[in-house]
Design a protein around this motif. Sequence first.
Motif, mmCIF file in Angstrom:
data_model
loop_
_atom_site.group_PDB
_atom_site.id
_atom_site.type_symbol
_atom_site.label_atom_id
_atom_site.label_comp_id
_atom_site.label_asym_id
_atom_site.label_seq_id
_atom_site.Cartn_x
_atom_site.Cartn_y
_atom_site.Cartn_z
ATOM 1 N N ASP A 18 0.786 -1.233 0.000
ATOM 2 C CA ASP A 18 0.000 0.000 0.000
ATOM 3 C C ASP A 18 0.820 1.287 0.000
ATOM 4 O O ASP A 18 0.344 2.316 -0.461
ATOM 5 N N TYR A 37 -5.963 6.855 8.142
ATOM 6 C CA TYR A 37 -5.218 6.093 7.141
ATOM 7 C C TYR A 37 -3.835 5.731 7.680
ATOM 8 O O TYR A 37 -3.386 4.586 7.561
ATOM 9 N N MET A 55 -2.389 1.959 8.242
ATOM 10 C CA MET A 55 -1.157 1.472 7.625
ATOM 11 C C MET A 55 -0.194 0.963 8.702
ATOM 12 O O MET A 55 0.424 -0.093 8.559
#
Length: 170
Positions: free
Chosen positions: A99, A121, A125
């Motif tokens: 990602d 986000y 992650m």
Amino acid sequence: ATKHAASLGVTELVLVPTDGSDWDPQRTARAIGSAIGDLEAEGGAFDIIVFGNESADSGGFQVGIRVARGLGRPIVTLPSPYLRGRITAGLYRQIGFHDLVADSTSSYVELAVRMANDRAYRDAMREQIQTRAGELFNGEGDAAFGDSVYTAALREAQGFRSTDTQTGNY
């Protein structure tokens, strides 16, 4: 270096004292990570920490990766033909995480800006990486980490691709 930092808008610098002896990537990363930890304890967590390709240590291209690992932070990376530009991508590939591997300069900037501005986000992650990171280290600490760094980069340079699509292991 301080003039260059000022030209980029840096308003504060931190000097990490040493005992005068040579430092390897592990000692350098521990010292920087400790200084960052102290600063964050005083003023709150940084949204983003930026490292360049090389450090003032042995030039092993490991300090930024080691600091990120020590602080539990994700890394945005843009692979390049050079060793320094393949280490993080190779490590991510080993754990089946893609990602934060950009495929262009513009996607690198977009990912970095998103990581800095989107806390949810960034936390997602971080959680994904921490969940998978044990596959890299197998409880061996820094020695295994160094081996993993160079094994991942070497395999990436030689064109090896993971045979295990679930974990990214070779």
